[in-house]
Scaffold this motif. Structure first.
Motif, PDB file in Angstrom:
ATOM      1  N   LYS A  97      10.256   0.081   1.781  1.00  0.00           N
ATOM      2  CA  LYS A  97       9.594   1.088   0.946  1.00  0.00           C
ATOM      3  C   LYS A  97       8.349   0.520   0.274  1.00  0.00           C
ATOM      4  O   LYS A  97       7.292   1.169   0.254  1.00  0.00           O
ATOM      5  N   GLU A 140       6.928   5.290   4.530  1.00  0.00           N
ATOM      6  CA  GLU A 140       6.397   6.519   3.936  1.00  0.00           C
ATOM      7  C   GLU A 140       7.532   7.485   3.590  1.00  0.00           C
ATOM      8  O   GLU A 140       7.520   8.133   2.545  1.00  0.00           O
ATOM      9  N   GLN A 170       9.376   6.797   0.193  1.00  0.00           N
ATOM     10  CA  GLN A 170       8.613   6.722  -1.053  1.00  0.00           C
ATOM     11  C   GLN A 170       9.235   7.505  -2.215  1.00  0.00           C
ATOM     12  O   GLN A 170       9.204   7.049  -3.347  1.00  0.00           O
TER      13      GLN A 170
END
Length: 287
Positions: free
Chosen positions: A88, A170, A173
């Motif tokens: 992450k 992504e 996130q």
């Protein structure tokens, strides 16, 4: 309990936080992973829910398929949780380390012999991804000391996919990630209207069962009973709960008051081709 037709959701209508990314594949192969069961699991997912909680995250196949905007994932496996957090937060650093690694037996055992706690967290994440992709059958297993002990897998070629890792980063996130026992995770975060997926270590189904605990702790019958009691409590709270386990008489009896689906599956981790078939169950509560 509604029948399966009344709660079916086409995959294309799942809540979408990342419309460009769409469904994301797991970046790890995990013992007991649910990739082959995704269509069955999505079939019984709720139409609408507040947040998604998965406290036995493993490879996260369902998590990555749901594409929901509010997720909490956790696990008792510290190395796994560190890896999720680093993917992450520091995926480019991980890719930089992996680019220096070699897919060879000698190098594999050099990396396996490293003491994880002496490495930085980004190095620990790169190490786990490397070992997962180059060890035998992608099996994560540790001894009683918590040391990774799976042998080299002897597969050739590239052992990581940059695009998969970047997309996973992504995707992660807006997800909260915790190193917690499943009970503590659910105590802290589960609330009415949440969708909770429970994929615990399975109850062994025979001499050649491939269901192995992936931390140095074990999951005994008393733990299965405790989990079943919590499953019921969560439904009383107003949560949507889905659980997977083995098609074992003990487990079937624990969840006899709930709707159960039995699914034919393959045990991809097993080294014995004769033991690579079996049945999983999906238990539904509040759905």
């Amino acid at each position: 309990m509604p029948n399966s037709q009344s709660i079916h959701i086409p995959v294309t209508t799942s809540p979408t936080l990342f419309p460009i990314l769409g469904t994301q594949k797991p970046f790890l192969k995990w013992a007991g992973g649910k990739s082959q069961m995704i269509n069955d699991l999505l079939k019984f997912a709720p139409n609408d829910f507040d947040k998604y909680i998965e406290p036995f995250i493993g490879g996260g196949a369902l998590y990555f398929s749901l594409n929901h905007s509010n997720c909490i994932i956790s696990d008792l496996n510290e190395e796994l949780v560190i890896t999720y957090k680093q993917v992450k937060e520091n995926v480019h650093e991980i890719l930089g380390i992996l680019s220096t690694y070699q897919n060879s037996e000698t190098f594999f055992y050099q990396i396996r012999s490293l003491e994880a706690k002496k490495l930085s967290e980004v190095e620990r994440a790169a190490r786990l991804i490397y070992l997962n992709k180059t060890c035998f059958n992608g099996l994560y297993r540790v001894n009683k000391k918590g040391e990774f002990n799976v042998p080299y897998g002897k597969r050739t070629g590239l052992f990581y996919n940059s695009e998969t890792l970047l997309r996973a980063s992504e995707y992660l996130q807006n997800t909260e990630i915790y190193h917690l026992d499943y009970k503590e995770t659910l105590k802290r975060f589960a609330a009415k209207g949440d969708f909770i997926f429970l994929d615990p270590p399975y109850q062994p189904v025979g001499k050649y069962s491939d269901f192995k605990r992936y931390t140095k702790e074990f999951f005994y019958e008393k733990d299965q009973i405790e989990l079943a009691n919590l499953f019921q409590e969560l439904t009383y709270k107003g949560c949507y709960v889905m659980l997977t386990n083995s098609d074992h008489p003990f487990i079937l009896d624990l969840y006899k008051d709930f709707h159960i689906e039995i699914i034919e599956t393959k045990r991809l981790i097993s080294s014995n081709p004769n033991t690579r078939t079996g049945k999983d169950i999906i238990v539904l509560g509040g759905l």
